[in-house]
Scaffold this active site. Structure first.
Site, mmCIF file in Angstrom:
data_model
loop_
_atom_site.group_PDB
_atom_site.id
_atom_site.type_symbol
_atom_site.label_atom_id
_atom_site.label_comp_id
_atom_site.label_asym_id
_atom_site.label_seq_id
_atom_site.Cartn_x
_atom_site.Cartn_y
_atom_site.Cartn_z
ATOM 1 N N THR A 191 0.840 -1.185 0.000
ATOM 2 C CA THR A 191 0.000 0.000 0.000
ATOM 3 C C THR A 191 0.876 1.235 0.000
ATOM 4 O O THR A 191 1.956 1.198 0.576
ATOM 5 C CB THR A 191 -0.840 -0.021 1.294
ATOM 6 O OG1 THR A 191 -1.705 -1.139 1.214
ATOM 7 C CG2 THR A 191 -1.609 1.247 1.506
ATOM 8 N N ARG A 219 -13.801 -7.886 0.295
ATOM 9 C CA ARG A 219 -12.858 -7.748 1.423
ATOM 10 C C ARG A 219 -12.299 -6.312 1.475
ATOM 11 O O ARG A 219 -11.902 -5.731 0.483
ATOM 12 C CB ARG A 219 -11.721 -8.747 1.252
ATOM 13 C CG ARG A 219 -10.655 -8.701 2.362
ATOM 14 C CD ARG A 219 -9.479 -7.813 2.008
ATOM 15 N NE ARG A 219 -8.408 -7.884 3.003
ATOM 16 C CZ ARG A 219 -7.352 -7.079 3.013
ATOM 17 N NH1 ARG A 219 -7.217 -6.147 2.096
ATOM 18 N NH2 ARG A 219 -6.432 -7.180 3.947
ATOM 19 N N VAL A 220 -12.272 -5.765 2.669
ATOM 20 C CA VAL A 220 -11.662 -4.460 2.896
ATOM 21 C C VAL A 220 -10.614 -4.636 3.990
ATOM 22 O O VAL A 220 -10.872 -5.292 5.003
ATOM 23 C CB VAL A 220 -12.716 -3.423 3.337
ATOM 24 C CG1 VAL A 220 -12.058 -2.114 3.735
ATOM 25 C CG2 VAL A 220 -13.728 -3.188 2.218
ATOM 26 N N GLY A 221 -9.444 -4.066 3.781
ATOM 27 C CA GLY A 221 -8.382 -4.183 4.781
ATOM 28 C C GLY A 221 -8.345 -2.978 5.689
ATOM 29 O O GLY A 221 -9.357 -2.322 5.965
ATOM 30 N N ASP A 222 -7.173 -2.663 6.140
ATOM 31 C CA ASP A 222 -6.990 -1.546 7.066
ATOM 32 C C ASP A 222 -6.895 -0.195 6.369
ATOM 33 O O ASP A 222 -7.176 0.849 6.973
ATOM 34 C CB ASP A 222 -5.692 -1.740 7.858
ATOM 35 C CG ASP A 222 -4.477 -1.799 6.927
ATOM 36 O OD1 ASP A 222 -4.548 -2.512 5.903
ATOM 37 O OD2 ASP A 222 -3.465 -1.124 7.208
ATOM 38 N N THR A 242 1.165 -0.609 6.476
ATOM 39 C CA THR A 242 1.128 -1.478 5.305
ATOM 40 C C THR A 242 1.313 -2.907 5.800
ATOM 41 O O THR A 242 1.762 -3.137 6.911
ATOM 42 C CB THR A 242 2.207 -1.066 4.281
ATOM 43 O OG1 THR A 242 2.083 -1.892 3.115
ATOM 44 C CG2 THR A 242 3.606 -1.195 4.839
ATOM 45 N N GLY A 245 -3.739 -6.274 6.382
ATOM 46 C CA GLY A 245 -4.657 -5.313 6.983
ATOM 47 C C GLY A 245 -5.467 -5.859 8.135
ATOM 48 O O GLY A 245 -5.792 -5.120 9.076
HETATM 49 N N1 ASP Z 1 -2.756 -3.148 4.129
HETATM 50 C C1 ASP Z 1 -3.263 -3.509 2.833
HETATM 51 C C2 ASP Z 1 -4.483 -4.343 2.999
HETATM 52 O O1 ASP Z 1 -4.518 -5.171 3.868
HETATM 53 C C3 ASP Z 1 -2.295 -4.217 1.978
HETATM 54 C C4 ASP Z 1 -0.879 -3.747 1.991
HETATM 55 O O2 ASP Z 1 -0.510 -2.869 2.703
HETATM 56 O O3 ASP Z 1 -0.073 -4.264 1.282
HETATM 57 O O4 ASP Z 1 -5.370 -4.214 2.195
#
Ligand code: ASP
Length: 331
Positions: A191, A219-222, A242, A245
């Site tokens: 990210t 799906r949604v991450g952080d 990053t 998430g």
């Molecule tokens: N943090 C991001 C997520 O989980 C992915 C990443 O940082 O590479 O969507």
């Protein structure tokens, strides 16, 4: 296993380019050592970002050096990566979910604690810009999915095909060999989180991503979650994350980093503490990577990333832009 540089670029306000080394230290986790120290140098304005997104910090620096706000700097820095089709982790060209749809997450936060986010949004090239519109033009913080996309069209954003031929080809290849479950490959997500302080000393941050590659649809991450993927407190500092998430959400990671700075930790100490707390809860896992970068009100920076077998601290305190090479990567 490939090792990756973590915190790559730093833009600083000093006159001209000051040449100083970017220091990246990697250590085998079994020895639990990362030898370098953090930056305690006071630098303002400054923009820092995760990973090797040097074009993003260059853009942010351009904004800051012309006297622009940190909010504009982080947005425009993020937009550079969103538009880069060769970057497969952000914006156009981002890797799709397991059904072949590119869904984007982003958020932005300003010095006054205003924030906006879009989650799981398709067909729009610059989610960070839509997030800013959510922040400025609505009474809400988050818009998701179709609603976010509709809002973006209302605000004049164009429909864009986010799936490049290359990403499609790789996804089709992945489908052949995968067991059709989302990949938890440390090299398959990156990210951009970007933080800046402007000439007035005001902080802002942004975070934008296509999320984990080949994730479950929806799906949604952080990354678009305020407090998890990004947090800014203009009195204290800012942090962004990053990595996987789900783990950052579970620990409200970026908020934690800022709170640790509030308690007196340096950005570096805070990032290390945050990562270690997550790792402590996941002692048996060997499949993930977590990293934070942070900046405090004074302009001190820190970054820490850990993945199975390696931990590394990185920071830069040089002028304008620094592009580390693989020579910085040491086991
Ligand atoms: N943090 C991001 C997520 O989980 C992915 C990443 O940082 O590479 O969507």
């Amino acid at each position: 296993m490939q090792r990756r540089n973590f915190l790559k670029n730093s833009s600083v306000a000093a006159a001209g380019l000051i040449s100083a080394p970017l220091i990246t230290s990697c250590a085998n986790e079994t020895s639990s050592k990362a030898e370098t120290t953090h930056s305690t140098k006071v630098i303002r304005p400054i923009a820092i970002c995760t990973w090797n997104f040097k074009n993003a910090t260059a853009k942010a620096w351009e904004v800051l050096s012309e006297g622009g706000s940190s909010l504009d700097a982080v947005q425009q820095g993020g937009m550079v990566e969103e538009a880069d089709v060769t970057n497969k982790t952000v914006g156009v060209g981002g890797r799709p979910d397991r059904d072949g749809n590119v869904t984007l997450d982003a958020c932005i936060m300003d010095k006054d604690g205003n924030c906006g986010a879009v989650l799981c949004m398709q067909n729009i090239a610059s989610p960070v810009s839509v997030a800013r519109k959510v922040m400025e033009d609505t009474p809400h913080v988050m818009l998701a999915g179709k609603g976010a996309e509709k809002f973006a069209y209302e605000k004049g954003f164009e429909k864009t095909n986010l799936l490049t031929e290359q990403s499609k080809k790789e996804w089709l290849e992945w489908k052949k060999t995968s067991k059709y479950k989302p990949i938890i490959n440390i090299e398959n997500h990156d990210t951009i989180g970007i933080l800046a302080i402007d000439k007035n000393g005001d902080l802002s941050g942004a975070c934008t991503t296509s999320g984990m590659s080949y994730k479950y649809a929806g799906r949604v991450g952080d990354s678009p979650i305020i407090g998890a993927g990004l947090f800014v407190d203009n009195e204290i500092g800012a942090a962004t994350a990053t990595g996987v998430g789900e783990e950052v959400v579970r620990t409200v990671g970026s908020f934690l980093i800022v709170e640790l700075m509030r308690q007196g930790k340096s950005p570096q100490e805070a990032c290390e503490e945050g990562v270690k707390r997550i790792m402590a809860k996941n002692k048996d896992r060997t499949d993930f990577q977590i990293g934070f970068i942070a900046i405090n009100k004074k302009g001190e920076t820190g970054g820490y990333c850990i993945q199975p077998g390696f931990s590394y601290r990185t920071y830069s305190e040089e002028g304008h832009i620094n592009t580390p090479s693989d020579s910085y990567l040491k086991a």
